[in-house]
Design a protein around this motif. Structure first.
Motif, PDB file in Angstrom:
ATOM      1  N   GLU A   1       0.005  -0.569  -5.715  1.00  0.00           N
ATOM      2  CA  GLU A   1      -1.377  -0.106  -4.621  1.00  0.00           C
ATOM      3  C   GLU A   1      -2.703  -0.532  -4.780  1.00  0.00           C
ATOM      4  N   ASP A   2      -2.673  -1.114  -5.829  1.00  0.00           N
ATOM      5  CA  ASP A   2      -3.927  -2.011  -5.752  1.00  0.00           C
ATOM      6  C   ASP A   2      -3.678  -3.078  -4.025  1.00  0.00           C
ATOM      7  N   GLU A   3      -2.892  -3.748  -4.239  1.00  0.00           N
ATOM      8  CA  GLU A   3      -2.322  -4.674  -3.066  1.00  0.00           C
ATOM      9  C   GLU A   3      -2.908  -3.944  -2.454  1.00  0.00           C
TER      10      GLU A   3
ATOM     11  N   GLU B   1      -4.086  -1.599  -1.579  1.00  0.00           N
ATOM     12  CA  GLU B   1      -5.177  -1.306  -0.463  1.00  0.00           C
ATOM     13  C   GLU B   1      -5.940  -2.503  -0.041  1.00  0.00           C
ATOM     14  N   ALA B   2      -6.732  -3.291  -0.575  1.00  0.00           N
ATOM     15  CA  ALA B   2      -6.851  -5.092  -0.587  1.00  0.00           C
ATOM     16  C   ALA B   2      -6.222  -5.175   1.178  1.00  0.00           C
TER      17      ALA B   2
END
Length: 562
Positions: A170-172, A174-175
């Motif tokens: 998820e974080d990756e 979005e980044a």
């Protein structure tokens, strides 16, 4: 008259050479290579017109320096077939002043993190990165790519074999979507962690996104696709996930497609109502793929095509109503009347279609350049490409008729057409511009009787035929421009015939000898060193592939032996 009056500046010669090279469909720079031999000036000009480079062997830093100096305008680098230490190679490349915009690192075990970091610190012009079919992808790889190449416009991370982390990424994602602010095209097919939320985030943050390919991601639903598409009005092409249940499509979803020009629904279950709804919305479709789709009939596709006047590319492979009903050719004759702007069509595996469909397409679609009708009752593929493979009832008179209709053919595929024989000679005399000829499995064809030259032929597939040494001698004398020769499972060929080809075809790049059990394995050594143009040899039985020193020696010669 002074010779200076005939002088043309380099810019004019570049325009002339570019015009010639535009006709080189297979992108082998055939014309540029010939022109480079005329003079040192022409050599210098043609070197400047080379923009792409594929590296398949282990180059030294000195060699790379000379190569990059020779081709100063390189913008594209393909390392997908390189078998050495990729981190080390990328580090070496980073030490040169290059304006690369495209880099292909596909078919690797992992993404070369250290090499990419070194590369990105010195080369900041990259706009396209392809890392497809990686053995594994880590969640940190997405962070790495975002940090190294923030100016990317195209990113392909499709079809990894596995993911090294249990993370949902998820974080990756979005980044990645926030950092790559110029991203226009992305392929995340088979990224099984992708879900509705991540798709929405990706589409929301990538404000310039025009094309998305996210196939085989079963967590994405129709509802999620609709929400994501509505968030990104710039989107023009989206290949829908085959796991999506298209029969549940709502008006909300149909409304979200309003700006799409390309729609791929491969292997989906769709309905006439769905196709009619798209037609009523008046989508500006130029490309439509309904390969292996179920649930719709002729009425649905008729409604859509009658409203899609701009359609240029249509794929109807495995269409059910073109296989099972008695009106199959009549259907295609009617549909073709709406396809005046069509450039390519694929009707392969529509097993009941005949020459009536072929003639209707040729008559109603003046822009048609590529027709595929493999595994039909007859078969054909277009003005430049003609695929007649696996048409078991095809005869010499049929292919001669097609040749007369389409004399500018560049590709002719007759593989496994058992009843084609001497008619091939008349076809090749008519279609003298053929560059790719596939006669694999055609036992009735014997090229020993060829009494004319085909200097432009580049690819010849004679696999699983009765070709022998004498035939190879005649063929190689008449087809001296061959680049690729496939002889897989040709049991009458020996070392003598292979040597004929190596001697006569001075630009030869690839030879496939797999299954040629009468070819002595030691022929490989002589081939590599006597024909420097060779880049790949698929070896005959008995060749020792475990000799690492020998393989490295071949790679240094620029030839991959497998």
């Amino acid at each position: 008259m002074d010779a200076a009056e005939f002088y043309l500046p380099d810019e004019c010669w570049e325009c002339i050479f570019n015009f010639l090279n535009d006709d080189d469909d297979d992108n082998h720079h055939r014309y540029l290579k010939s022109l480079s031999l005329v003079s040192k000036r022409f050599l210098s000009i043609t070197n400047c017109l080379r923009f792409s480079l594929t590296i398949v062997w282990y180059p030294t830093r000195l060699f790379l320096g000379r190569f990059f100096q020779r081709y100063p305008n390189l913008t594209s680098l393909d390392l997908s077939c390189y078998y050495g230490d990729l981190n080390k190679l990328l580090f070496q490349i980073s030490r040169f002043q290059l304006n690369l915009t495209s880099l292909n690192l596909s078919n690797r075990s992992t993404i070369p993190a250290n090499g990419l970091q070194s590369f990105s610190q010195k080369i900041s012009t990259l706009t396209s990165l392809k890392c497809s079919k990686m053995n594994s992808i880590k969640n940190t790889d997405l962070f790495l790519i975002a940090n190294c190449f923030p100016l990317l416009e195209e990113l392909d991370l499709s079809n990894p074999i596995r993911f090294n982390d249990n993370s949902n990424f998820e974080d990756e994602v979005e980044a990645l979507s926030l950092t790559l602010f110029k991203l226009q095209k992305i392929n995340l097919s088979s990224h099984t962690y992708m879900n509705d939320q991540l798709l929405f985030v990706l589409f929301k943050n990538c404000k310039l996104l025009r094309e998305a390919i996210i196939l085989n991601c079963h967590r994405i639903t129709i509802k999620g696709i609709a929400s994501a598409i509505r968030e990104r009005p710039t989107l023009r092409s989206f290949e829908l996930d085959r796991y999506a249940v298209v029969k549940l499509i709502t008006p909300h979803f149909i409304d979200s497609l309003v700006s799409l020009t390309s729609l791929d629904l491969t292997s989906s279950n769709i309905s006439n109502e769905f196709l009619s709804s798209i037609a009523m919305k008046g989508l500006p479709l130029t490309r439509l793929v309904l390969c292996n789709c179920t649930g719709y009939t002729y009425d649905g596709i008729l409604c859509l095509l009658s409203k899609s006047k701009c359609l240029q590319h249509l794929d109807l492979q495995y269409t059910r109503f073109l296989n099972n009903e008695h009106l199959y050719d009549t259907y295609m004759v009617q549909l073709s009347s709406f396809l005046s702007n069509l450039i390519s069509i694929n009707l392969s595996h529509c097993g009941k279609l005949t020459k009536s469909t072929l003639f209707a397409l040729a008559g109603n679609c003046p822009s048609l350049n590529d027709i595929k009708m493999e595994y039909t009752l007859i078969g054909k593929e277009s003005l430049k490409c003609l695929h007649l493979a696996h048409n078991f009832w095809l005869r010499d008179e049929n292919i001669i008729m097609f040749a007369s209709m389409f004399p500018n053919l560049r590709l002719l595929d007759l593989s496994d057409c058992d009843h084609v024989s001497e008619g091939i000679f008349q076809v090749l005399r008519i279609c003298c511009n053929v560059r790719h000829l596939n006669l694999a499995g055609c036992d009735g064809v014997n090229l020993l009787g060829m009494k004319f030259e085909l200097p432009i032929l580049e690819v010849l597939n004679l696999s699983d035929t009765n070709v022998d040494d004498e035939t190879l001698y005649v063929t190689s004398k008449n087809c001296r421009g061959l680049l690729h020769l496939l002889l897989e499972d040709c049991h009458y060929v020996t070392k003598k015939g292979v040597n004929h080809v190596v001697e006569n075809c001075k630009e030869l790049r690839e030879v496939n000898l797999k299954g040629c059990n009468k070819v002595n394995a030691n022929v490989v050594d002589s081939m590599v060193f006597s024909r420097p143009s060779l880049r790949k040899i698929v070896t005959p039985p008995g060749f020792d592939l475990n000799d690492k020193e020998k393989k490295l020696l071949f790679l240094r010669q620029g030839c991959h032996v497998c």
